[in-house]
Motif scaffolding. Structure first.
Motif, PDB file in Angstrom:
ATOM      1  N   TYR A  43      15.548 -97.354-100.346  1.00  0.00           N
ATOM      2  CA  TYR A  43      14.814 -96.134-101.078  1.00  0.00           C
ATOM      3  C   TYR A  43      15.980 -95.897-102.341  1.00  0.00           C
ATOM      4  O   TYR A  43      15.800 -94.868-102.879  1.00  0.00           O
ATOM      5  CB  TYR A  43      14.762 -94.888-100.352  1.00  0.00           C
ATOM      6  CG  TYR A  43      13.262 -94.945 -99.703  1.00  0.00           C
ATOM      7  CD1 TYR A  43      12.416 -94.112-100.366  1.00  0.00           C
ATOM      8  CD2 TYR A  43      13.017 -95.637 -98.703  1.00  0.00           C
ATOM      9  CE1 TYR A  43      11.153 -94.152 -99.585  1.00  0.00           C
ATOM     10  CE2 TYR A  43      11.862 -95.525 -97.920  1.00  0.00           C
ATOM     11  CZ  TYR A  43      10.871 -94.852 -98.389  1.00  0.00           C
ATOM     12  OH  TYR A  43       9.591 -94.681 -97.853  1.00  0.00           O
ATOM     13  N   LYS A 110      12.396-110.059 -82.980  1.00  0.00           N
ATOM     14  CA  LYS A 110      13.162-110.183 -83.991  1.00  0.00           C
ATOM     15  C   LYS A 110      13.652-108.964 -84.839  1.00  0.00           C
ATOM     16  O   LYS A 110      13.792-108.842 -85.951  1.00  0.00           O
ATOM     17  CB  LYS A 110      12.373-110.882 -85.102  1.00  0.00           C
ATOM     18  CG  LYS A 110      11.296-112.047 -84.748  1.00  0.00           C
ATOM     19  CD  LYS A 110      12.298-113.219 -85.379  1.00  0.00           C
ATOM     20  CE  LYS A 110      11.989-114.595 -84.614  1.00  0.00           C
ATOM     21  NZ  LYS A 110      10.587-114.824 -84.568  1.00  0.00           N
TER      22      LYS A 110
ATOM     23  N   GLY B  19       8.057-111.941 -89.163  1.00  0.00           N
ATOM     24  CA  GLY B  19       8.926-112.380 -88.157  1.00  0.00           C
ATOM     25  C   GLY B  19      10.035-111.304 -88.405  1.00  0.00           C
ATOM     26  O   GLY B  19      10.849-111.526 -87.357  1.00  0.00           O
ATOM     27  N   ALA B  21      11.464-107.511 -88.289  1.00  0.00           N
ATOM     28  CA  ALA B  21      11.016-106.169 -87.596  1.00  0.00           C
ATOM     29  C   ALA B  21      11.612-105.036 -88.653  1.00  0.00           C
ATOM     30  O   ALA B  21      12.668-105.289 -89.373  1.00  0.00           O
ATOM     31  CB  ALA B  21      11.381-105.886 -86.096  1.00  0.00           C
ATOM     32  N   CYS B  22      11.179-104.046 -88.496  1.00  0.00           N
ATOM     33  CA  CYS B  22      11.593-102.743 -89.469  1.00  0.00           C
ATOM     34  C   CYS B  22      13.171-102.607 -89.342  1.00  0.00           C
ATOM     35  O   CYS B  22      14.010-102.885 -88.156  1.00  0.00           O
ATOM     36  CB  CYS B  22      11.002-101.504 -88.777  1.00  0.00           C
ATOM     37  SG  CYS B  22      11.743 -99.849 -89.499  1.00  0.00           S
ATOM     38  N   PRO B  23      13.939-102.798 -90.476  1.00  0.00           N
ATOM     39  CA  PRO B  23      13.377-102.356 -91.723  1.00  0.00           C
ATOM     40  C   PRO B  23      13.372-103.453 -92.495  1.00  0.00           C
ATOM     41  O   PRO B  23      13.332-103.468 -93.853  1.00  0.00           O
ATOM     42  CB  PRO B  23      14.370-101.222 -92.217  1.00  0.00           C
ATOM     43  CG  PRO B  23      15.672-101.657 -91.547  1.00  0.00           C
ATOM     44  CD  PRO B  23      15.321-102.308 -90.574  1.00  0.00           C
ATOM     45  N   LEU B  26      10.840-103.825 -95.527  1.00  0.00           N
ATOM     46  CA  LEU B  26      11.120-103.047 -96.469  1.00  0.00           C
ATOM     47  C   LEU B  26      12.324-103.597 -97.348  1.00  0.00           C
ATOM     48  O   LEU B  26      12.275-103.396 -98.734  1.00  0.00           O
ATOM     49  CB  LEU B  26      11.394-101.489 -95.742  1.00  0.00           C
ATOM     50  CG  LEU B  26      11.622-100.486 -96.676  1.00  0.00           C
ATOM     51  CD1 LEU B  26      10.430-100.213 -97.511  1.00  0.00           C
ATOM     52  CD2 LEU B  26      12.014 -99.343 -96.043  1.00  0.00           C
ATOM     53  N   LEU B  27      13.274-104.128 -97.042  1.00  0.00           N
ATOM     54  CA  LEU B  27      14.346-104.549 -97.343  1.00  0.00           C
ATOM     55  C   LEU B  27      14.039-105.772 -98.168  1.00  0.00           C
ATOM     56  O   LEU B  27      14.718-106.151 -99.385  1.00  0.00           O
ATOM     57  CB  LEU B  27      15.634-104.770 -96.371  1.00  0.00           C
ATOM     58  CG  LEU B  27      16.059-103.505 -95.864  1.00  0.00           C
ATOM     59  CD1 LEU B  27      17.101-103.904 -94.634  1.00  0.00           C
ATOM     60  CD2 LEU B  27      17.039-102.601 -96.883  1.00  0.00           C
ATOM     61  N   LYS B  30      12.367-104.576-101.293  1.00  0.00           N
ATOM     62  CA  LYS B  30      13.109-104.129-102.525  1.00  0.00           C
ATOM     63  C   LYS B  30      13.938-105.049-103.068  1.00  0.00           C
ATOM     64  O   LYS B  30      14.095-104.939-104.351  1.00  0.00           O
ATOM     65  CB  LYS B  30      14.145-103.279-101.565  1.00  0.00           C
ATOM     66  CG  LYS B  30      15.221-102.446-102.664  1.00  0.00           C
ATOM     67  CD  LYS B  30      16.474-102.051-101.949  1.00  0.00           C
ATOM     68  CE  LYS B  30      17.388-101.818-102.649  1.00  0.00           C
ATOM     69  NZ  LYS B  30      17.118-101.091-104.074  1.00  0.00           N
ATOM     70  N   ASP B  54       4.485 -98.071 -94.114  1.00  0.00           N
ATOM     71  CA  ASP B  54       5.796 -97.890 -94.836  1.00  0.00           C
ATOM     72  C   ASP B  54       5.658 -98.244 -96.219  1.00  0.00           C
ATOM     73  O   ASP B  54       6.118 -97.422 -96.995  1.00  0.00           O
ATOM     74  CB  ASP B  54       6.734 -98.488 -94.169  1.00  0.00           C
ATOM     75  CG  ASP B  54       7.392 -97.854 -92.818  1.00  0.00           C
ATOM     76  OD1 ASP B  54       6.478 -97.110 -92.353  1.00  0.00           O
ATOM     77  OD2 ASP B  54       8.310 -98.159 -92.547  1.00  0.00           O
ATOM     78  N   LYS B  57       4.036 -95.893 -98.813  1.00  0.00           N
ATOM     79  CA  LYS B  57       4.829 -94.542 -99.015  1.00  0.00           C
ATOM     80  C   LYS B  57       6.186 -94.931 -99.785  1.00  0.00           C
ATOM     81  O   LYS B  57       6.421 -94.225-100.619  1.00  0.00           O
ATOM     82  CB  LYS B  57       5.421 -94.109 -97.506  1.00  0.00           C
ATOM     83  CG  LYS B  57       4.365 -93.364 -96.773  1.00  0.00           C
ATOM     84  CD  LYS B  57       5.093 -92.282 -95.752  1.00  0.00           C
ATOM     85  CE  LYS B  57       4.030 -91.551 -94.941  1.00  0.00           C
ATOM     86  NZ  LYS B  57       3.003 -91.025 -95.466  1.00  0.00           N
ATOM     87  N   TRP B  58       6.670 -96.161 -99.501  1.00  0.00           N
ATOM     88  CA  TRP B  58       8.058 -96.574-100.452  1.00  0.00           C
ATOM     89  C   TRP B  58       7.517 -96.565-101.843  1.00  0.00           C
ATOM     90  O   TRP B  58       8.359 -96.213-102.636  1.00  0.00           O
ATOM     91  CB  TRP B  58       8.304 -97.791 -99.599  1.00  0.00           C
ATOM     92  CG  TRP B  58       9.894 -98.475-100.713  1.00  0.00           C
ATOM     93  CD1 TRP B  58      11.053 -98.024-100.366  1.00  0.00           C
ATOM     94  CD2 TRP B  58       9.662 -99.421-101.416  1.00  0.00           C
ATOM     95  NE1 TRP B  58      11.845 -98.564-101.176  1.00  0.00           N
ATOM     96  CE2 TRP B  58      10.865 -99.685-101.779  1.00  0.00           C
ATOM     97  CE3 TRP B  58       8.662-100.381-101.888  1.00  0.00           C
ATOM     98  CZ2 TRP B  58      11.281-100.679-102.709  1.00  0.00           C
ATOM     99  CZ3 TRP B  58       8.985-101.372-102.707  1.00  0.00           C
ATOM    100  CH2 TRP B  58      10.245-101.505-103.025  1.00  0.00           C
ATOM    101  N   LYS B  61       7.295 -93.220-103.490  1.00  0.00           N
ATOM    102  CA  LYS B  61       8.511 -92.826-103.757  1.00  0.00           C
ATOM    103  C   LYS B  61       9.059 -93.353-104.954  1.00  0.00           C
ATOM    104  O   LYS B  61       9.820 -92.729-105.803  1.00  0.00           O
ATOM    105  CB  LYS B  61       9.316 -92.729-102.601  1.00  0.00           C
ATOM    106  CG  LYS B  61      10.651 -92.360-102.648  1.00  0.00           C
ATOM    107  CD  LYS B  61      10.774 -90.577-102.428  1.00  0.00           C
ATOM    108  CE  LYS B  61      12.268 -90.214-102.573  1.00  0.00           C
ATOM    109  NZ  LYS B  61      12.349 -88.783-102.736  1.00  0.00           N
ATOM    110  N   MET B  62       9.016 -94.754-104.867  1.00  0.00           N
ATOM    111  CA  MET B  62       9.869 -95.475-106.060  1.00  0.00           C
ATOM    112  C   MET B  62       9.289 -95.611-107.370  1.00  0.00           C
ATOM    113  O   MET B  62       9.738 -96.228-108.287  1.00  0.00           O
ATOM    114  CB  MET B  62      10.171 -96.870-105.436  1.00  0.00           C
ATOM    115  CG  MET B  62      10.919 -97.089-104.102  1.00  0.00           C
ATOM    116  SD  MET B  62      12.550 -96.148-104.133  1.00  0.00           S
ATOM    117  CE  MET B  62      13.507 -97.207-105.124  1.00  0.00           C
TER     118      MET B  62
END
Lengths: 172, 83
Positions: A43, A110, B19, B21-23, B26-27, B30, B54, B57-58, B61-62
């Motif tokens: 973010y 994972k 393959g 998982a969070c996060p 998202l990363l 980005k 997610d 929402k991201w 925000k961005m």
């Protein structure tokens, strides 16, 4: 009323900040802290982690040693987990069996391990501030901490200053 | 946007975060966003169920435009337009 003469010099939208006290030395809580920290970096937030008390043990590098420790420091060093690979679950540890099981499940799903998340956080520019007082209490020296790009040894004032400018403050 | 419209989009970059998982997704999104120009479209593959909630929402925000999602059998394809 006097006219506001303040001039804004900021060039873009103000960077949001998140500050966390990372207190726990439990694997599950450290994972939560590091997932939130790396997520916040996505973010574009400035992320400050203040590692204190039991959490400092997770920052120890397994391969490093520090000279000149007294007896108590050596004892503490021996009793506390030596690094992120060695920390245990807060519940269902069952003498290490539970922790080994959760690590297996994490691999299957994972989910990044704690050492991987620390490395990722370093790459994302997450700041780790380590409480000097805790280091002294536990008998840890900075020479035995992991190589991390944005790490500082400091005190509570740094946390308070960061937290007062943060939208999100957490204690984990 | 309809599924067909989404599938027909010209994407500037495709990131396969299946393959992870969070996060992870998202990363990955980005990072990939940093490599494309404003107005270009990024497509993200994810097999992580939570990403579907997610990523919109991201984007909000961005300031990026979330264009929509195409559901495949074991993963989702999300389309994001850089602000």
């Amino acid at each position: 009323m006097a006219e506001n003469t303040n001039t804004t010099v900021s060039t873009g939208p103000e960077t949001e900040q998140i500050s966390m006290v990372v207190f726990s030395g439990d694997l599950d809580k450290l994972l939560a802290a590091m997932i939130i920290a790396t997520g916040a970096a996505a973010y574009d937030m400035k992320v400050n982690l203040f590692f204190t008390f039991w959490a400092t043990a997770a920052l120890r590098a397994p391969s490093k040693k520090a000279a000149g420790k007294d007896f108590m420091s050596k004892m503490f060093g021996w009793m506390l987990p030596k690094g992120a690979e060695k920390v245990a679950l807060s519940k269902m540890n069952m003498g290490g069996m539970g922790t080994a099981m959760i690590k297996g499940i994490m691999k299957k799903h994972k989910v990044a391990s704690l050492p991987e998340l620390l490395k990722l956080a370093g790459e994302l520019g997450v700041n780790i501030n380590v409480c000097e007082m805790s280091m002294n209490l536990m008998g840890f020296k900075k020479e035995e901490l992991i190589d991390y790009p944005n790490m500082k040894i400091c005190g509570v004032a740094t946390f308070l200053s960061d937290a007062s400018e943060s939208k999100i403050q957490l204690f984990i | 946007m309809t599924t067909d419209e989404l599938k027909g989009l010209k994407v500037a970059s495709l990131v396969d975060a299946r393959g992870t998982a969070c996060p992870g997704p998202l990363l990955a999104a980005k990072k990939a966003m940093g490599d494309i120009e404003s107005g270009e479209i990024l497509e993200v593959y994810s097999s992580d169920e939570g990403t579907k909630v997610d990523i919109p929402k991201w984007c909000q925000k961005m300031g990026h435009d979330y264009l929509g999602v195409v559901e495949e059998s074991s993963y989702v394809r999300m389309f994001l337009k850089k602000s």
